[in-house]
Design an enzyme around this catalytic site. Sequence first.
Site, mmCIF file in Angstrom:
data_model
loop_
_atom_site.group_PDB
_atom_site.id
_atom_site.type_symbol
_atom_site.label_atom_id
_atom_site.label_comp_id
_atom_site.label_asym_id
_atom_site.label_seq_id
_atom_site.Cartn_x
_atom_site.Cartn_y
_atom_site.Cartn_z
ATOM 1 N N ASP A 1 -8.036 -5.235 -0.075
ATOM 2 C CA ASP A 1 -8.574 -6.041 -1.172
ATOM 3 C C ASP A 1 -8.183 -7.508 -1.097
ATOM 4 O OD1 ASP A 1 -9.984 -4.031 -2.451
ATOM 5 O OD2 ASP A 1 -8.165 -3.235 -3.356
ATOM 6 N N HIS B 1 0.858 -1.185 0.000
ATOM 7 C CA HIS B 1 0.000 0.000 0.000
ATOM 8 C C HIS B 1 0.886 1.223 0.000
ATOM 9 C CE1 HIS B 1 -3.112 2.850 1.129
ATOM 10 N NE2 HIS B 1 -3.967 1.941 0.698
#
Length: 428
Positions: free
Chosen positions: A364, A307
């Site tokens: 996700d 991320h």
Amino acid sequence: MANTATIEIDGKKYDFPLVKGTENEIAIDITKLRAATEGVITIDPGFKNTGSCESAITFLDGEKGILRYRGYSIDEVAENADFLEVAYLLIFGELPTKEQNDKFHEDIKAESYVDEDVKKIIEAFPKSAHPMGIISSLTSALTAFNPSSVNVESEEDMYKSVVRLLGKMPVLVAWTYRKKAGLPLDYGDNSLGYVENILKMMFKKPNGEYIQNKVLVDALDKLLILHADHEQNCSTSTVRIVGSSHAGLFASISAGISALWGPLHGGANQAVLEMLEAIQADGGDTKKYMAKAKDKNDPFRLMGFGHRVYKNFDPRARIIKKSADDVLSQLGIKEPILNIAEGLEQEALKDQYFVDRKLYPNVDFYSGIIYRAMGIPTDMFTVMFAIGRLPGWIAQWREMRLKKEPIGRPRQIYTGATERKFVPVDER
Ligand code: CMC
């Protein structure tokens, strides 16, 4: 601590003020840099060190794994609120009172229909169209059906647009799915809650009742809350920058949906499930795929890992992992790809490559497993994310306009040819 930062260029010193946020984040305010230095700018591809705005909506500390909406921790909000309560909080800044909350739900229900002519647009899409392309187009088309622009200064006007978007988006999503599934386009049922209505609008067969499953309703509500805002990510920055030209709310959000589609952003949920299925079809050898992810000559990346901001566990991933476990166990579903996902996670958490780069599972990584348990097809996963992100996009658009932010227009350092003479085509 000092209030200014000094930059020295060619022996000349320039002072710039420091801006401090309520959580003690610090930025160098360089708004006067170019004028003061007669032409010097900063360069930061991907905006890894650049704050585009000051915002009071969402706080995120990637090092500590903290996420808060308007000051409330994501864990507390996901545990106690419903999606529309969170939407109200994000957009209007405070949790709604009971009265405001009831009215908000009712007003959204009253808007949960779209013009019949929208069906003609949906009919015109080929079966091969990706649902994200369809939903982005339909959101833009909403402008045509609601041509008056939103007066952001008017609370009433803004409120109307908010309930309109939150009411109509699930209809567009359900119709997108139903068209692809060959089901008749149908309206929802205003006696149901927001999330129950989404599920019914999507899955009700023309020849039978749709039986609600509380486990799935709660899981989808939680997923939408976890996706509701994430400060200045790619799609939100898109919404703000498109809106900064004073393009309308629906047009700005349509652009945000396109940004969300990419596999490095919201499209990762589809990519994760496809990756897990590919690993399963290839014999389930997670070590082989870990090696591929680390090989710089191989374009393969471990989808659902890493991320831009989180250099620690994504707090949303923890909640989603637990939710995936609950959903599968309560529904009695044995999901072999969950074992593959857990295997990858365990290996990555102790692998030096992932440890050094602080790559952890993101939101996700597990969401697709829940969507699949709900019967949602893989290419609809990112569309579900878009319903969740809608309040965040609206809140950020509204904040940007109310703060009268200037049009977004970055500069560049030109690296092309210097001036040269034009050569006519027959002399080249
Ligand atoms: N698999 C393997 N290596 C990775 C991965 C990954 N998933 N993510 C980052 N790296 C490596 C990357 O190769 C680089 O290595 P090196 O320093 O040796 O060159 C280092 O880690 C830093 O990566 P980066 O690409 O410079 O980091 P970024 O902040 O630009 O990208 C990211 C962040 C999310 C795009 C990236 O981690 C990625 O592509 N992840 C996979 C896609 C994904 O899951 N996206 C969903 C993000 S969360 C949902 C949302 O956006 O809303």
